[in-house]
Design a protein around this motif. Structure first.
Motif, mmCIF file in Angstrom:
data_model
loop_
_atom_site.group_PDB
_atom_site.id
_atom_site.type_symbol
_atom_site.label_atom_id
_atom_site.label_comp_id
_atom_site.label_asym_id
_atom_site.label_seq_id
_atom_site.Cartn_x
_atom_site.Cartn_y
_atom_site.Cartn_z
ATOM 1 N N GLU A 531 0.843 -1.197 0.000
ATOM 2 C CA GLU A 531 0.000 0.000 0.000
ATOM 3 C C GLU A 531 0.877 1.246 0.000
ATOM 4 O O GLU A 531 1.834 1.349 0.783
ATOM 5 C CB GLU A 531 -0.918 0.010 1.220
ATOM 6 N N ILE A 532 0.543 2.199 -0.876
ATOM 7 C CA ILE A 532 1.261 3.472 -0.932
ATOM 8 C C ILE A 532 0.690 4.402 0.130
ATOM 9 O O ILE A 532 -0.520 4.673 0.158
ATOM 10 C CB ILE A 532 1.121 4.130 -2.314
ATOM 11 N N ARG A 533 1.564 4.867 1.007
ATOM 12 C CA ARG A 533 1.158 5.828 2.040
ATOM 13 C C ARG A 533 2.100 7.030 2.002
ATOM 14 O O ARG A 533 3.072 7.060 1.252
ATOM 15 C CB ARG A 533 1.188 5.181 3.427
ATOM 16 N N GLU A 534 1.813 7.989 2.861
ATOM 17 C CA GLU A 534 2.599 9.221 2.876
ATOM 18 C C GLU A 534 4.060 8.957 3.205
ATOM 19 O O GLU A 534 4.964 9.599 2.657
ATOM 20 C CB GLU A 534 1.999 10.199 3.890
ATOM 21 N N ASP A 535 4.313 7.987 4.085
ATOM 22 C CA ASP A 535 5.694 7.742 4.512
ATOM 23 C C ASP A 535 6.375 6.647 3.699
ATOM 24 O O ASP A 535 7.469 6.201 4.048
ATOM 25 C CB ASP A 535 5.748 7.390 6.000
ATOM 26 N N GLY A 536 5.742 6.192 2.624
ATOM 27 C CA GLY A 536 6.406 5.225 1.760
ATOM 28 C C GLY A 536 5.506 4.070 1.369
ATOM 29 O O GLY A 536 4.277 4.103 1.544
ATOM 30 N N LEU A 561 11.096 -4.308 -6.048
ATOM 31 C CA LEU A 561 10.203 -3.386 -5.334
ATOM 32 C C LEU A 561 10.970 -2.195 -4.770
ATOM 33 O O LEU A 561 10.520 -1.038 -4.855
ATOM 34 C CB LEU A 561 9.494 -4.126 -4.201
ATOM 35 N N LEU A 562 12.126 -2.456 -4.188
ATOM 36 C CA LEU A 562 12.916 -1.367 -3.602
ATOM 37 C C LEU A 562 13.362 -0.388 -4.681
ATOM 38 O O LEU A 562 13.282 0.838 -4.501
ATOM 39 C CB LEU A 562 14.120 -1.939 -2.857
ATOM 40 N N ARG A 563 13.835 -0.895 -5.804
ATOM 41 C CA ARG A 563 14.264 -0.011 -6.897
ATOM 42 C C ARG A 563 13.094 0.803 -7.439
ATOM 43 O O ARG A 563 13.219 2.008 -7.686
ATOM 44 C CB ARG A 563 14.895 -0.840 -8.022
ATOM 45 N N ALA A 564 11.950 0.146 -7.624
ATOM 46 C CA ALA A 564 10.794 0.862 -8.159
ATOM 47 C C ALA A 564 10.318 1.946 -7.200
ATOM 48 O O ALA A 564 9.943 3.047 -7.629
ATOM 49 C CB ALA A 564 9.666 -0.129 -8.441
ATOM 50 N N ALA A 565 10.318 1.658 -5.904
ATOM 51 C CA ALA A 565 9.899 2.659 -4.914
ATOM 52 C C ALA A 565 10.866 3.839 -4.909
ATOM 53 O O ALA A 565 10.451 5.009 -4.825
ATOM 54 C CB ALA A 565 9.815 2.014 -3.536
ATOM 55 N N ARG A 566 12.159 3.535 -4.985
ATOM 56 C CA ARG A 566 13.157 4.619 -5.017
ATOM 57 C C ARG A 566 12.995 5.461 -6.281
ATOM 58 O O ARG A 566 13.001 6.704 -6.221
ATOM 59 C CB ARG A 566 14.563 4.017 -4.961
ATOM 60 N N ASP A 567 12.826 4.804 -7.431
ATOM 61 C CA ASP A 567 12.680 5.549 -8.682
ATOM 62 C C ASP A 567 11.402 6.375 -8.700
ATOM 63 O O ASP A 567 11.330 7.404 -9.392
ATOM 64 C CB ASP A 567 12.668 4.575 -9.863
ATOM 65 N N ALA A 568 10.380 5.958 -7.940
ATOM 66 C CA ALA A 568 9.125 6.704 -7.878
ATOM 67 C C ALA A 568 9.190 7.862 -6.894
ATOM 68 O O ALA A 568 8.229 8.626 -6.771
ATOM 69 C CB ALA A 568 7.986 5.771 -7.491
ATOM 70 N N GLY A 569 10.302 8.002 -6.188
ATOM 71 C CA GLY A 569 10.467 9.117 -5.260
ATOM 72 C C GLY A 569 9.875 8.893 -3.890
ATOM 73 O O GLY A 569 9.730 9.843 -3.110
ATOM 74 N N LEU A 570 9.525 7.650 -3.574
ATOM 75 C CA LEU A 570 8.991 7.373 -2.238
ATOM 76 C C LEU A 570 10.114 7.391 -1.206
ATOM 77 O O LEU A 570 11.256 7.023 -1.508
ATOM 78 C CB LEU A 570 8.290 6.016 -2.229
ATOM 79 N N PRO A 633 7.376 9.859 -11.878
ATOM 80 C CA PRO A 633 7.839 10.763 -10.825
ATOM 81 C C PRO A 633 6.738 11.228 -9.902
ATOM 82 O O PRO A 633 7.019 11.882 -8.905
ATOM 83 C CB PRO A 633 8.419 11.942 -11.621
ATOM 84 N N ASP A 634 5.471 10.940 -10.216
ATOM 85 C CA ASP A 634 4.378 11.488 -9.418
ATOM 86 C C ASP A 634 3.938 10.581 -8.285
ATOM 87 O O ASP A 634 3.028 10.928 -7.544
ATOM 88 C CB ASP A 634 3.170 11.785 -10.314
ATOM 89 N N ALA A 635 4.539 9.411 -8.136
ATOM 90 C CA ALA A 635 4.050 8.470 -7.138
ATOM 91 C C ALA A 635 4.127 9.042 -5.728
ATOM 92 O O ALA A 635 3.220 8.857 -4.919
ATOM 93 C CB ALA A 635 4.840 7.158 -7.216
ATOM 94 N N ALA A 636 5.202 9.758 -5.416
ATOM 95 C CA ALA A 636 5.368 10.265 -4.052
ATOM 96 C C ALA A 636 4.363 11.352 -3.724
ATOM 97 O O ALA A 636 4.053 11.583 -2.555
ATOM 98 C CB ALA A 636 6.790 10.795 -3.860
ATOM 99 N N THR A 637 3.873 12.063 -4.746
ATOM 100 C CA THR A 637 2.917 13.138 -4.490
ATOM 101 C C THR A 637 1.507 12.773 -4.942
ATOM 102 O O THR A 637 0.627 13.618 -4.976
ATOM 103 C CB THR A 637 3.356 14.419 -5.228
ATOM 104 N N HIS A 638 1.331 11.499 -5.314
ATOM 105 C CA HIS A 638 -0.003 11.030 -5.709
ATOM 106 C C HIS A 638 -0.977 11.273 -4.563
ATOM 107 O O HIS A 638 -0.623 11.139 -3.390
ATOM 108 C CB HIS A 638 0.078 9.529 -6.039
ATOM 109 N N PRO A 639 -2.226 11.664 -4.850
ATOM 110 C CA PRO A 639 -3.202 11.887 -3.776
ATOM 111 C C PRO A 639 -3.305 10.718 -2.812
ATOM 112 O O PRO A 639 -3.563 10.908 -1.628
ATOM 113 C CB PRO A 639 -4.514 12.100 -4.540
ATOM 114 N N ILE A 640 -3.087 9.508 -3.304
ATOM 115 C CA ILE A 640 -3.160 8.343 -2.432
ATOM 116 C C ILE A 640 -2.101 8.430 -1.343
ATOM 117 O O ILE A 640 -2.316 8.089 -0.192
ATOM 118 C CB ILE A 640 -2.960 7.048 -3.255
ATOM 119 N N ALA A 641 -0.893 8.904 -1.727
ATOM 120 C CA ALA A 641 0.224 8.911 -0.793
ATOM 121 C C ALA A 641 0.043 9.929 0.314
ATOM 122 O O ALA A 641 0.724 9.865 1.329
ATOM 123 C CB ALA A 641 1.530 9.194 -1.541
ATOM 124 N N SER A 642 -0.842 10.880 0.144
ATOM 125 C CA SER A 642 -1.016 11.902 1.167
ATOM 126 C C SER A 642 -2.334 11.793 1.909
ATOM 127 O O SER A 642 -2.613 12.599 2.776
ATOM 128 C CB SER A 642 -0.911 13.289 0.522
#
Length: 644
Positions: A531-536, A561-570, A633-642
């Motif tokens: 699950e994508i959350r604000e803290d990762g 998974l770790l590489r994809a999360a890092r590349d997504a800016g999480l 690049p938008d994964a970290a700021t996706h509405p879901i993440a916040s």
């Protein structure tokens, strides 16, 4: 002699009653579970009455690894009498029951209302118990068969609609059941033609009801007709009239047994392996004394009974249950019978393993469990020798022992009565499981011939596809959550509908793990829920079949998974581990992959990976990963993440 052995010198039922008198049932709860397995259904219901009085929270506080299941019980009848047998049957399978019993005749109102108690969060089962009166209570007076036909069609439509509401709003499994037509209805019609029409309409209703499970994924329908046919009155006329208890004690007991089998499947406790003795189990006679020509399978009254038993075993094996032989005999004569005896139904190729030697059978079963990489508690052992049965029960706790005897006509009934292998739904992966384990023997031979583990893995040619489930694979992914126990980091059991809901939610990643190698395709062997959350990115669960342990698959998927999360800016990836009696080997899974301790979660441990240094996937694994849910690049700021 240990303290436990001293305590259980009494007969099982008397010992449990003694603990109850001493107010020690909670303290001795694990031992109660061991003893209740030795009792018959009536005695289990008696113990269930005692266990139902316990504080479930206190039991879990003292024994935190005890799985619990919350069941809402509703219907047309008064159903308080169901609690005791149901508690006993679930305890038999190691599951703690938390029951909630609804008011009389509240089922339609409750299922229609998404805020009623049957929809409370955490409800695993909704048992909607149907009876004949529930279907025909609204008949006019006087009535004709046409009225009954209309009432049955209307009732089926109502239940279909209620199942639809539950499919939209319920989080567990809705369990309905077929109803038995009683003479109190049929014989109100004095002409036989009308009785026949009523019987036909009744069976059409039950057939339609049984098909509701095909329409609504989280609905199951238990067929009570075979249970009623096995014996016992369906209803007690006096209790039905005076206290509105529409189903008899015998029927409720049989119903509880079936729900117990379902609960066992839902909590990942279905058996996976059937281990069979040979002499007087697979065939009539003693091979070492009578020789191949002196044993019988077919061709005689007793021989026909053994042939029938073999057919049933083969039928079970065709549905994903692994078959094995464990016999006190020399190996070659046993193999000779399996290969060459003209009357044998089962052949060598039907078994994943044939153990024939003079070692103790409990030790042979332990060795087989290690070779198959399965827990011995996933085994069923069938033998006609009381000594061997007792040896296995004492030496290999958790094995279900089927005690056969010198009456082969009863072998089939004794094997099937406890539904050890029942699952919610069969998949193509189930049907191919035996072949997968036979291929595993080839891998084992390859490993034995390799000079080192590194050489073995390099030559194995492991391939992994890691991405969203496709089509019917959703059912397989849900089944993995229900049946995998060792490599299951949080043991959260999911139904197919829940998997689909998570797949439709942009906050969630649902990923299937498929693997293969030089010996063939392993199919879908694991799953990851994140699950994508604000803290990762939070890994809700990571699961992998024991068939593919230690091949680098889990490391490759985690690295992706770790590489994809890092590349997504999480900012981080989080992992959770919730300990159980079976997954203790996974305690260091996340730390071994660079995750740091991050405190405790609800009932478990948290780990965090900061994504600064990500280890590459093992070089011997060819990985094809589709993690598009984290791309860009938008994964970290996706509405879901916040939103959290």
């Amino acid at each position: 002699m240990t303290d436990t052995q001293t305590k259980t010198n009494l007969a099982p039922l008397e010992q449990i009653r003694a603990w109850n008198a001493e107010k020690r049932l909670v303290e001795e709860y694990p031992q109660v579970l061991s003893l209740i397995r030795l009792l018959d259904p009536a005695a289990r219901a008696s113990v269930g009455q005692l266990l139902a009085r316990l504080d479930a929270e206190e039991v879990q506080r003292l024994h935190p690894q005890t799985p619990a299941l919350t069941a809402a019980i509703t219907g047309h009848s008064t159903l308080a009498a169901l609690v005791a047998p149901l508690t006993g049957e679930l305890a038999r399978h190691g599951v703690l029951l938390r029951p909630r019993v609804s008011d009389y005749d509240a089922y339609a109102r409750e299922l229609r209302d998404p805020v009623s108690e049957v929809y409370l969060p955490g409800t695993d089962l909704v048992l909607c118990v149907l009876d004949a009166e529930a279907l025909l209570d609204d008949l006019p007076s006087p009535w004709r068969v046409e009225h009954a036909e209309q009432a049955l069609r209307a009732k089926l439509a109502q239940l279909d609609a209620l199942a639809g509401v539950y499919a939209a709003h319920g989080g567990g499994t809705l369990v309905l059941n077929t109803a038995t037509l009683l003479t109190r209805f049929t014989h109100q019609l004095v002409d036989l033609r009308s009785r026949a029409r009523l019987g036909a309409a009744w069976r059409e209703f039950n057939a339609g009801l049984l098909r509701l499970g095909d329409t609504h994924a989280n609905t199951l329908v238990l067929d009570l007709e075979p249970l009623v046919a096995a014996g016992g009155p369906v209803a007690d006329a006096r209790l039905s009239v005076y206290v509105k208890a529409r189903l008899s004690e015998e029927t409720l007991s049989a119903y509880a047994v079936e729900v117990g089998h379902l609960a066992r499947a839902l909590t990942g406790r279905s058996k996976k392996v059937l281990v069979l003795d040979a002499d007087n189990t697979l065939w009539d006679g003693i091979l070492g004394d009578d020789g191949p020509e002196g044993i019988a399978v077919g061709g005689s009254f007793r021989g026909e009974a053994f042939a029938a038993f073999q057919k049933v075993c083969r039928q079970i094996g065709s549905q994903g249950v692994l078959l094995a032989v464990c016999s006190k005999n020399d190996r070659e004569p046993v193999l000779g019978v399996l290969r060459e005896h003209p009357e044998m139904v089962l052949r060598e190729g039907d078994f994943v393993n044939v153990t024939a030697n003079w070692q103790p059978k409990d030790e042979n079963l332990k060795a087989l469990a290690a070779r198959l990489n399965l827990g011995a508690d996933s085994f069923v052992f069938a033998d006609d020798s009381p000594y061997e049965c007792g040896l296995v029960e004492a030496g290999v706790p958790g094995v279900a022992v089927v005690r056969l005897d010198d009456e082969p006509a009863l072998h089939v009934e004794r094997l099937l009565v406890d539904g050890w292998f029942d699952v919610r739904e069969l998949t193509d992966a189930d049907r191919g499981r035996a072949e997968q384990y036979r291929v595993e023997e080839l891998r084992q031979e390859f490993l034995d011939s390799a000079g080192s583990t590194e050489e073995y893995l390099a030559g194995l040619g492991v391939t992994v596809r890691f991405g969203p489930p496709e089509g019917l694979e959703v059912t397989r992914v849900a089944q993995i959550t229900q049946r995998t126990n060792q490599f299951n980091l949080t043991t959260r059991r999911l139904q197919p509908e829940t998997v689909r809901e998570r797949m439709a939610d942009p906050a969630w990643l649902v990923l299937a793990i498929r693997s293969g190698d030089r010996f063939g395709d392993n199919g879908t062997v694991g799953a990851v829920f994140a699950e994508i959350r604000e803290d990762g990115l939070h890994l809700d669960n990571f699961l992998l079949s024991c068939r593919v342990f230690a091949r680098g698959i889990e490391q490759a998927c985690t690295a992706a998974l770790l590489r994809a999360a890092r590349d997504a800016g999480l900012p981080a990836v989080w992992g959770e581990y919730r300990p159980t009696a079976k997954n203790h080997r996974m305690r260091e899974f996340y730390p071994d992959l660079g995750f740091a301790d991050a405190g405790e979660s609800d009932g478990g441990l948290l780990f965090r990976h900061p994504l600064q240094d990500v280890e590459p996937a093992p070089a011997h694994v060819t990985l094809d990963a589709d993690l598009s849910g984290l791309d860009g690049p938008d994964a970290a700021t996706h509405p879901i993440a916040s939103r959290n």
